[in-house]
Design a protein around this motif. Structure first.
Motif, PDB file in Angstrom:
ATOM      1  N   GLN A 106       0.845  -1.199   0.000  1.00  0.00           N
ATOM      2  CA  GLN A 106       0.000   0.000   0.000  1.00  0.00           C
ATOM      3  C   GLN A 106       0.874   1.240   0.000  1.00  0.00           C
ATOM      4  O   GLN A 106       1.452   1.613   1.013  1.00  0.00           O
ATOM      5  CB  GLN A 106      -0.949  -0.008   1.208  1.00  0.00           C
ATOM      6  N   ILE A 107       0.956   1.898  -1.139  1.00  0.00           N
ATOM      7  CA  ILE A 107       1.790   3.083  -1.286  1.00  0.00           C
ATOM      8  C   ILE A 107       1.072   4.070  -2.197  1.00  0.00           C
ATOM      9  O   ILE A 107       0.803   3.783  -3.359  1.00  0.00           O
ATOM     10  CB  ILE A 107       3.192   2.691  -1.826  1.00  0.00           C
ATOM     11  N   ASN A 108       0.761   5.238  -1.638  1.00  0.00           N
ATOM     12  CA  ASN A 108       0.008   6.254  -2.381  1.00  0.00           C
ATOM     13  C   ASN A 108       0.902   7.172  -3.204  1.00  0.00           C
ATOM     14  O   ASN A 108       0.435   7.845  -4.121  1.00  0.00           O
ATOM     15  CB  ASN A 108      -0.813   7.110  -1.412  1.00  0.00           C
ATOM     16  N   GLY A 109       2.168   7.213  -2.854  1.00  0.00           N
ATOM     17  CA  GLY A 109       3.112   8.068  -3.554  1.00  0.00           C
ATOM     18  C   GLY A 109       4.360   8.225  -2.724  1.00  0.00           C
ATOM     19  O   GLY A 109       4.456   7.737  -1.591  1.00  0.00           O
ATOM     20  N   TYR A 110       5.341   8.944  -3.275  1.00  0.00           N
ATOM     21  CA  TYR A 110       6.590   9.168  -2.552  1.00  0.00           C
ATOM     22  C   TYR A 110       7.425  10.182  -3.326  1.00  0.00           C
ATOM     23  O   TYR A 110       7.390  10.239  -4.551  1.00  0.00           O
ATOM     24  CB  TYR A 110       7.378   7.865  -2.384  1.00  0.00           C
ATOM     25  N   GLY A 111       8.174  10.985  -2.586  1.00  0.00           N
ATOM     26  CA  GLY A 111       9.125  11.895  -3.204  1.00  0.00           C
ATOM     27  C   GLY A 111       8.492  12.921  -4.124  1.00  0.00           C
ATOM     28  O   GLY A 111       9.120  13.349  -5.097  1.00  0.00           O
ATOM     29  N   GLY A 112       7.258  13.315  -3.818  1.00  0.00           N
ATOM     30  CA  GLY A 112       6.565  14.287  -4.659  1.00  0.00           C
ATOM     31  C   GLY A 112       5.745  13.671  -5.769  1.00  0.00           C
ATOM     32  O   GLY A 112       5.016  14.388  -6.468  1.00  0.00           O
ATOM     33  N   HIS A 113       5.827  12.367  -5.935  1.00  0.00           N
ATOM     34  CA  HIS A 113       5.055  11.660  -6.967  1.00  0.00           C
ATOM     35  C   HIS A 113       3.800  11.072  -6.323  1.00  0.00           C
ATOM     36  O   HIS A 113       3.884  10.367  -5.317  1.00  0.00           O
ATOM     37  CB  HIS A 113       5.892  10.562  -7.611  1.00  0.00           C
ATOM     38  N   GLU A 124       5.131   9.972 -14.905  1.00  0.00           N
ATOM     39  CA  GLU A 124       5.275  10.171 -13.466  1.00  0.00           C
ATOM     40  C   GLU A 124       5.308   8.832 -12.737  1.00  0.00           C
ATOM     41  O   GLU A 124       6.037   8.668 -11.752  1.00  0.00           O
ATOM     42  CB  GLU A 124       4.141  11.031 -12.912  1.00  0.00           C
ATOM     43  N   VAL A 125       4.552   7.864 -13.200  1.00  0.00           N
ATOM     44  CA  VAL A 125       4.574   6.531 -12.592  1.00  0.00           C
ATOM     45  C   VAL A 125       5.975   5.933 -12.709  1.00  0.00           C
ATOM     46  O   VAL A 125       6.508   5.359 -11.747  1.00  0.00           O
ATOM     47  CB  VAL A 125       3.533   5.609 -13.245  1.00  0.00           C
ATOM     48  N   LYS A 126       6.583   6.083 -13.865  1.00  0.00           N
ATOM     49  CA  LYS A 126       7.935   5.555 -14.072  1.00  0.00           C
ATOM     50  C   LYS A 126       8.925   6.211 -13.110  1.00  0.00           C
ATOM     51  O   LYS A 126       9.797   5.543 -12.533  1.00  0.00           O
ATOM     52  CB  LYS A 126       8.374   5.790 -15.508  1.00  0.00           C
ATOM     53  N   LEU A 127       8.799   7.521 -12.931  1.00  0.00           N
ATOM     54  CA  LEU A 127       9.688   8.225 -12.007  1.00  0.00           C
ATOM     55  C   LEU A 127       9.428   7.780 -10.563  1.00  0.00           C
ATOM     56  O   LEU A 127      10.367   7.610  -9.781  1.00  0.00           O
ATOM     57  CB  LEU A 127       9.478   9.731 -12.130  1.00  0.00           C
ATOM     58  N   ALA A 128       8.161   7.590 -10.235  1.00  0.00           N
ATOM     59  CA  ALA A 128       7.815   7.168  -8.876  1.00  0.00           C
ATOM     60  C   ALA A 128       8.452   5.828  -8.542  1.00  0.00           C
ATOM     61  O   ALA A 128       8.990   5.633  -7.438  1.00  0.00           O
ATOM     62  CB  ALA A 128       6.303   7.093  -8.728  1.00  0.00           C
ATOM     63  N   VAL A 129       8.399   4.900  -9.473  1.00  0.00           N
ATOM     64  CA  VAL A 129       8.989   3.573  -9.258  1.00  0.00           C
ATOM     65  C   VAL A 129      10.478   3.710  -8.970  1.00  0.00           C
ATOM     66  O   VAL A 129      11.005   3.095  -8.020  1.00  0.00           O
ATOM     67  CB  VAL A 129       8.746   2.681 -10.487  1.00  0.00           C
ATOM     68  N   ARG A 130      11.158   4.512  -9.742  1.00  0.00           N
ATOM     69  CA  ARG A 130      12.599   4.677  -9.558  1.00  0.00           C
ATOM     70  C   ARG A 130      12.921   5.395  -8.255  1.00  0.00           C
ATOM     71  O   ARG A 130      13.966   5.140  -7.640  1.00  0.00           O
ATOM     72  CB  ARG A 130      13.180   5.420 -10.756  1.00  0.00           C
ATOM     73  N   THR A 131      12.048   6.271  -7.822  1.00  0.00           N
ATOM     74  CA  THR A 131      12.238   6.932  -6.540  1.00  0.00           C
ATOM     75  C   THR A 131      12.085   5.938  -5.391  1.00  0.00           C
ATOM     76  O   THR A 131      12.813   5.995  -4.395  1.00  0.00           O
ATOM     77  CB  THR A 131      11.228   8.084  -6.379  1.00  0.00           C
ATOM     78  N   LEU A 132      11.147   5.023  -5.523  1.00  0.00           N
ATOM     79  CA  LEU A 132      10.932   4.018  -4.475  1.00  0.00           C
ATOM     80  C   LEU A 132      12.130   3.083  -4.327  1.00  0.00           C
ATOM     81  O   LEU A 132      12.362   2.543  -3.239  1.00  0.00           O
ATOM     82  CB  LEU A 132       9.675   3.203  -4.776  1.00  0.00           C
ATOM     83  N   LEU A 329       4.270  13.132   0.042  1.00  0.00           N
ATOM     84  CA  LEU A 329       5.177  14.005   0.793  1.00  0.00           C
ATOM     85  C   LEU A 329       6.303  13.228   1.464  1.00  0.00           C
ATOM     86  O   LEU A 329       7.257  13.834   1.963  1.00  0.00           O
ATOM     87  CB  LEU A 329       4.399  14.791   1.847  1.00  0.00           C
ATOM     88  N   GLY A 330       6.207  11.906   1.496  1.00  0.00           N
ATOM     89  CA  GLY A 330       7.297  11.105   2.036  1.00  0.00           C
ATOM     90  C   GLY A 330       8.581  11.391   1.268  1.00  0.00           C
ATOM     91  O   GLY A 330       8.585  11.462   0.044  1.00  0.00           O
ATOM     92  N   GLY A 331       9.668  11.570   1.997  1.00  0.00           N
ATOM     93  CA  GLY A 331      10.943  11.841   1.359  1.00  0.00           C
ATOM     94  C   GLY A 331      11.195  13.304   1.060  1.00  0.00           C
ATOM     95  O   GLY A 331      12.283  13.672   0.599  1.00  0.00           O
ATOM     96  N   LEU A 332      10.218  14.176   1.322  1.00  0.00           N
ATOM     97  CA  LEU A 332      10.397  15.611   1.092  1.00  0.00           C
ATOM     98  C   LEU A 332      10.841  16.294   2.388  1.00  0.00           C
ATOM     99  O   LEU A 332      10.654  15.766   3.486  1.00  0.00           O
ATOM    100  CB  LEU A 332       9.094  16.230   0.589  1.00  0.00           C
ATOM    101  N   GLN A 367       6.404   8.048   6.182  1.00  0.00           N
ATOM    102  CA  GLN A 367       7.549   7.202   6.480  1.00  0.00           C
ATOM    103  C   GLN A 367       7.526   5.947   5.615  1.00  0.00           C
ATOM    104  O   GLN A 367       6.499   5.296   5.480  1.00  0.00           O
ATOM    105  CB  GLN A 367       7.542   6.799   7.952  1.00  0.00           C
ATOM    106  N   MET A 368       8.678   5.608   5.058  1.00  0.00           N
ATOM    107  CA  MET A 368       8.771   4.423   4.227  1.00  0.00           C
ATOM    108  C   MET A 368       9.092   3.189   5.076  1.00  0.00           C
ATOM    109  O   MET A 368       9.366   3.282   6.264  1.00  0.00           O
ATOM    110  CB  MET A 368       9.822   4.635   3.138  1.00  0.00           C
TER     111      MET A 368
END
Length: 442
Positions: A106-113, A124-132, A329-332, A367-368
């Motif tokens: 369960q992950i709604n987003g991360y790092g602004g994505h 944006e999905v591709k960037l989100a995956v790489r951020t995770l 907002l996680g990671g920001l 928090q991740m």
């Protein structure tokens, strides 16, 4: 490719062989045995050349040159073995920990994505995956929450398109988690989900979203308090979709009916609930007592008190899983933000996300999983290997993923290399996905 590291569970120094995206062998580097007494640390290479050892003893006893030479060779071999053992011990002490990659259900987003961005694109999905990847996540389930039907369909199409266009996204995204809109309309259980879009379970609507997702919806969270819930659950289960109970005010009978129809999970148990419940019965007792239900927990140190985590983990045992449920907002950096779901919110330096002007009200998780594992371990709720398993091989096993095998030959080469401080904090050093290094932080 070969990776030298210490096994996260045993501490054993290993040389892990990777080929074709899988682990092909695990070779012990050998925890060097302590040198024998005559080879202690104070006896350096110079000591060996100064007449010590078996050869010197034989020469003093008047042995022949051949016998002395053989003893010298044995002595040299022992010296070499001792030095090699000492080197291996020193190297092993400096090796990173290797563990199975993390699996976030369960992950709604991360790092602004944000997977719930109304303008979500495949890019944006591709960037989100790489951020995770930077957080040790090798498999994730992007979570699309309650919203207008066309908005949900658009998010499904964006995620599906990303998987079609990008092999990295396709291999990292295990499926899509649909959280809503079939949730409780009551304040408290509904949480931050928009009342405007809450609705009863609708098979036709779900099928349209599943078509938009290219069949990738793998988890559905719903409240079984609605009439027709059991038929909906059976329909999803027939498609191989995992049904989870969450954001609910269902009674014990409805929860038991949902489990009988095929529901297998409780979503972030203990959250998404009325602030005040009857002593008994209530939906928490019913879900804890239902042996057919696994549960996910948000163990960021903010969402649940440790005693609640402890009870859930004791009751559910290996059926208790960790999720991040993190928002974009996680990671920001800490600060004030405006979000589509929570509105004005504040992210504190400690990582707590709350509504602006209402510090007591959480606005989601920032928090991740690495931090959740740290908390569970530091609080003494589980030792580090078990806490790690709650966020890796256990959720993988629940979703019937090959990664459930862990660190064994034939398992996917989804590996996290990390360091763990004496205080228990975790820092990712590198991440391997399907045998390829996708992230290095050092």
């Amino acid at each position: 490719m070969k990776v030298a590291a210490r096994h996260y569970r045993t501490g054993e120094a290993l040389l892990i062989h990777l080929e074709g995206g899988v682990i092909t062998a695990l070779e012990p580097l050998g925890e060097a045995e302590p040198p024998p007494a005559e080879m202690d640390a104070e006896r350096t290479a110079a000591n060996w050349g100064a007449g010590e050892g078996e050869a010197a003893a034989k020469r003093a006893a008047g042995a022949g040159e051949a016998e002395v030479e053989a003893a010298a060779k044995r002595q040299a071999g022992e010296r070499e073995a001792a030095l090699r053992a000492a080197g291996e011990q020193e190297a092993a002490a400096g090796l990173p920990i290797v563990a199975p990659g993390l699996v976030d259900l369960q992950i709604n987003g991360y790092g602004g994505h944000d997977f719930n961005n109304p303008l979500l694109t495949a890019a944006e999905v591709k960037l989100a995956v790489r951020t995770l990847w930077r957080e040790g996540v090798t498999t994730c389930y992007p979570t699309v929450i309650t919203g207008a039907a066309d908005k949900i369909a658009a998010a499904m199409r964006a995620i599906a398109l990303a998987c079609e266009q990008d092999s990295a996204a396709a291999s990292t995204i295990g499926g899509i988690h649909l959280e809503g809109p079939f949730l409780s309309p009551e304040d408290g259980p509904r949480g931050a989900h928009s009342l405007e879009h809450i609705r009863p379970p609708d098979i036709d609507l779900f099928d349209r979203w599943q078509e938009a997702a290219g069949g990738r919806i793998s988890i559905v969270t719903l409240s079984p308090e609605w009439e027709g819930s059991e038929d909906f659950i059976r329909h999803c289960v027939q498609q191989g979709v995992t049904v989870s109970i969450g954001h609910t005010s269902a009674d014990s009978r409805q929860i038991a009916g949902a489990a009988a129809a095929g529901a297998r999970l409780s979503t972030h148990l203990g959250n998404g609930a009325h602030p005040v419940l009857p002593r008994h019965p209530n939906m928490l007792w019913a879900q804890l007592a239902e042996e057919r239900l696994w549960c996910t927990l948000i163990a960021d140190g903010f969402h649940l008190p440790d005693e609640v985590l402890k009870v859930a983990m004791k009751v559910k045992g290996r059926q208790a899983l960790l999720i991040s449920d993190a928002v974009s907002l996680g990671g920001l950096p800490p600060g004030s933000y405006v979000t589509p779901v929570g509105g004005a919110v504040v992210l504190t330096p400690e990582g707590r996300l709350h509504l602006a002007g209402q510090p007591a009200l959480l606005a989601g998780s920032a928090q991740m999983l690495l931090r959740h594992i740290e908390h569970v371990s530091a609080a003494g709720l589980a030792d580090f290997p078990d806490a790690w398993d709650m966020a890796s091989i256990r959720p993988a096993g629940f979703m019937a993923l090959p990664a459930a095998a862990g660190l064994v030959p034939g398992a996917p080469a989804d590996l996290a290399l990390l360091r763990r401080s004496h205080g228990g904090s975790l820092e990712l050093e590198a991440l391997c996905k399907a045998g390829e290094w996708v992230c290095r932080t050092v």
